[in-house]
Design a protein around this motif. Structure first.
Motif, mmCIF file in Angstrom:
data_model
loop_
_atom_site.group_PDB
_atom_site.id
_atom_site.type_symbol
_atom_site.label_atom_id
_atom_site.label_comp_id
_atom_site.label_asym_id
_atom_site.label_seq_id
_atom_site.Cartn_x
_atom_site.Cartn_y
_atom_site.Cartn_z
ATOM 1 N N ILE A 27 0.875 -1.165 0.000
ATOM 2 C CA ILE A 27 0.000 0.000 0.000
ATOM 3 C C ILE A 27 0.916 1.220 0.000
ATOM 4 C CG2 ILE A 27 -1.807 1.284 1.194
ATOM 5 C CD1 ILE A 27 -2.685 -1.385 2.441
ATOM 6 N N THR A 28 0.904 1.960 -1.088
ATOM 7 C CA THR A 28 1.805 3.098 -1.251
ATOM 8 C C THR A 28 1.243 4.361 -0.601
ATOM 9 O OG1 THR A 28 0.780 3.783 -3.321
ATOM 10 C CG2 THR A 28 2.604 2.176 -3.470
ATOM 11 N N GLN A 29 2.120 5.325 -0.388
ATOM 12 C CA GLN A 29 1.676 6.617 0.134
ATOM 13 C C GLN A 29 0.714 7.282 -0.847
ATOM 14 O OE1 GLN A 29 2.472 7.896 3.320
ATOM 15 N NE2 GLN A 29 0.733 9.181 2.747
ATOM 16 N N GLU A 30 0.946 7.090 -2.121
ATOM 17 C CA GLU A 30 0.056 7.661 -3.133
ATOM 18 C C GLU A 30 -1.363 7.109 -2.993
ATOM 19 O OE1 GLU A 30 3.127 6.334 -3.847
ATOM 20 O OE2 GLU A 30 4.138 8.264 -4.143
ATOM 21 N N ARG A 31 -1.482 5.810 -2.723
ATOM 22 C CA ARG A 31 -2.808 5.211 -2.534
ATOM 23 C C ARG A 31 -3.462 5.772 -1.274
ATOM 24 N NH1 ARG A 31 -5.375 0.150 -4.246
ATOM 25 N NH2 ARG A 31 -3.482 -0.240 -5.428
ATOM 26 N N VAL A 32 -2.684 5.902 -0.207
ATOM 27 C CA VAL A 32 -3.211 6.455 1.048
ATOM 28 C C VAL A 32 -3.682 7.893 0.831
ATOM 29 C CG1 VAL A 32 -2.598 7.149 3.407
ATOM 30 C CG2 VAL A 32 -1.876 4.917 2.533
ATOM 31 N N GLU A 37 -8.141 11.799 0.128
ATOM 32 C CA GLU A 37 -8.909 12.773 -0.654
ATOM 33 C C GLU A 37 -10.344 12.290 -0.860
ATOM 34 O OE1 GLU A 37 -8.076 15.890 -1.780
ATOM 35 O OE2 GLU A 37 -6.325 15.577 -0.504
ATOM 36 N N ALA A 38 -10.496 11.030 -1.155
ATOM 37 C CA ALA A 38 -11.822 10.480 -1.429
ATOM 38 C C ALA A 38 -12.740 10.543 -0.222
ATOM 39 C CB ALA A 38 -11.699 9.040 -1.925
ATOM 40 N N ILE A 39 -12.184 10.340 0.977
ATOM 41 C CA ILE A 39 -13.045 10.310 2.172
ATOM 42 C C ILE A 39 -12.910 11.557 3.034
ATOM 43 C CG2 ILE A 39 -13.057 7.793 2.203
ATOM 44 C CD1 ILE A 39 -11.223 7.991 4.721
ATOM 45 N N GLU A 40 -12.144 12.555 2.540
ATOM 46 C CA GLU A 40 -11.981 13.819 3.272
ATOM 47 C C GLU A 40 -11.334 13.623 4.641
ATOM 48 O OE1 GLU A 40 -12.702 16.828 1.935
ATOM 49 O OE2 GLU A 40 -13.441 15.926 0.082
ATOM 50 N N ASP A 41 -10.396 12.693 4.727
ATOM 51 C CA ASP A 41 -9.677 12.441 5.988
ATOM 52 C C ASP A 41 -8.187 12.591 5.720
ATOM 53 O OD1 ASP A 41 -8.499 11.572 8.321
ATOM 54 O OD2 ASP A 41 -9.445 9.599 8.325
ATOM 55 N N ARG A 42 -7.694 13.809 5.892
ATOM 56 C CA ARG A 42 -6.296 14.113 5.588
ATOM 57 C C ARG A 42 -5.469 14.304 6.855
ATOM 58 N NH1 ARG A 42 -9.731 17.266 2.822
ATOM 59 N NH2 ARG A 42 -10.052 16.756 0.633
ATOM 60 N N GLN A 43 -5.734 13.518 7.887
ATOM 61 C CA GLN A 43 -4.981 13.655 9.137
ATOM 62 C C GLN A 43 -3.502 13.418 8.884
ATOM 63 O OE1 GLN A 43 -6.549 11.674 12.619
ATOM 64 N NE2 GLN A 43 -8.558 11.519 11.643
ATOM 65 N N TRP A 44 -2.672 14.114 9.629
ATOM 66 C CA TRP A 44 -1.217 14.036 9.445
ATOM 67 C C TRP A 44 -0.681 12.624 9.603
ATOM 68 C CZ3 TRP A 44 1.828 12.259 13.370
ATOM 69 C CH2 TRP A 44 1.269 12.246 14.652
ATOM 70 N N ILE A 45 -1.276 11.833 10.454
ATOM 71 C CA ILE A 45 -0.774 10.473 10.701
ATOM 72 C C ILE A 45 -0.875 9.608 9.440
ATOM 73 C CG2 ILE A 45 -2.931 9.433 11.552
ATOM 74 C CD1 ILE A 45 0.577 8.933 13.078
ATOM 75 N N HIS A 46 -1.748 10.022 8.509
ATOM 76 C CA HIS A 46 -1.901 9.301 7.244
ATOM 77 C C HIS A 46 -1.178 9.983 6.085
ATOM 78 C CE1 HIS A 46 -4.938 6.969 9.284
ATOM 79 N NE2 HIS A 46 -5.731 8.021 9.438
ATOM 80 N N CYS A 47 -1.121 11.313 6.103
ATOM 81 C CA CYS A 47 -0.703 12.051 4.903
ATOM 82 C C CYS A 47 0.565 12.893 5.026
ATOM 83 C CB CYS A 47 -1.851 12.957 4.458
ATOM 84 S SG CYS A 47 -3.337 12.033 4.031
ATOM 85 N N VAL A 62 -1.726 3.486 7.337
ATOM 86 C CA VAL A 62 -2.852 3.291 6.430
ATOM 87 C C VAL A 62 -4.158 3.548 7.178
ATOM 88 C CG1 VAL A 62 -4.008 1.575 4.979
ATOM 89 C CG2 VAL A 62 -1.508 1.560 5.177
ATOM 90 N N HIS A 63 -5.107 4.188 6.508
ATOM 91 C CA HIS A 63 -6.446 4.350 7.085
ATOM 92 C C HIS A 63 -7.035 2.953 7.326
ATOM 93 C CE1 HIS A 63 -6.011 8.119 4.780
ATOM 94 N NE2 HIS A 63 -6.884 8.655 5.620
ATOM 95 N N GLY A 64 -7.639 2.739 8.475
ATOM 96 C CA GLY A 64 -8.278 1.449 8.757
ATOM 97 C C GLY A 64 -9.290 1.043 7.704
ATOM 98 N N PRO A 65 -10.199 1.960 7.292
ATOM 99 C CA PRO A 65 -11.169 1.575 6.266
ATOM 100 C C PRO A 65 -10.527 1.201 4.927
ATOM 101 C CG PRO A 65 -11.936 3.520 7.438
ATOM 102 C CD PRO A 65 -10.518 3.269 7.895
ATOM 103 N N LEU A 66 -9.383 1.816 4.595
ATOM 104 C CA LEU A 66 -8.685 1.431 3.358
ATOM 105 C C LEU A 66 -8.174 -0.001 3.472
ATOM 106 C CD1 LEU A 66 -7.349 1.793 0.611
ATOM 107 C CD2 LEU A 66 -5.492 3.039 1.744
#
Length: 115
Positions: A27-32, A37-47, A62-66
Motif C-alpha cells: 500500500i503506497t503513500q500515493e494510494r493512502v 482525498e476520497a473520504i476527506e480524511d487528511r490527518q497528518w498520521i496518514h498524509c 494506512v487508514h483502517g477503512p482502506l
C-alpha cells in the motif's frame, strides 16, 4: 439443508486452520493520499510523511477503512475463481467488515491476507 447451512458447516471445520495466504501487496503513500482525498480524511498520521516520522509509529499509517476495503482483493486468490466467484458457492461477501478494528499498519510495509 440450504447453501448457507452448508457454508457455515464447512467454515466450522476450518476453525484454527490456515486455509489460504495471499501474495504480498504494498500500500503506497500515493494510494493512502488518494483515499484520504476520497473520504476527506487528511490527518497528518496518514498524509504528512515528515510530521509522521516523529509520531508514535515512525511514519504514516494506512487508514483502517482502506485496509479493510482491500481484504476482498487480498483474499481473492483463495476466495474466488477466475470468474470472480468461489467454485460452487455464493459470491464472496464482506459481512462483518464494519466491525473490524485493524491495528495500525505502516505505509509501504508489505501486507498479505491469511485466512
Amino acid at each position: 439443508m440450504g447453501i448457507t447451512d452448508v457454508l457455515i458447516t464447512e467454515l466450522k471445520k476450518n476453525i484454527g486452520q490456515e486455509t489460504g495466504l495471499s501474495d504480498w501487496f504494498e500500500i503506497t503513500q500515493e494510494r493512502v493520499d488518494a483515499f484520504a482525498e476520497a473520504i476527506e480524511d487528511r490527518q497528518w498520521i496518514h498524509c504528512d510523511v515528515e510530521k509522521a516520522k516523529a509520531g508514535p509509529f515512525g511514519g504514516t499509517i494506512v487508514h483502517g477503512p482502506l485496509l479493510i476495503s482491500l481484504l476482498g482483493h487480498l483474499g481473492s486468490p483463495f476466495h474466488q475463481s477466475g470468474s470472480g466467484r468461489r467454485p460452487n458457492q455464493e459470491p464472496f461477501r464482506s459481512f462483518g467488515f464494519y466491525r473490524q478494528r485493524p491495528r495500525p499498519v505502516s505505509v509501504k510495509s508489505p501486507k498479505h491476507d491469511r485466512s
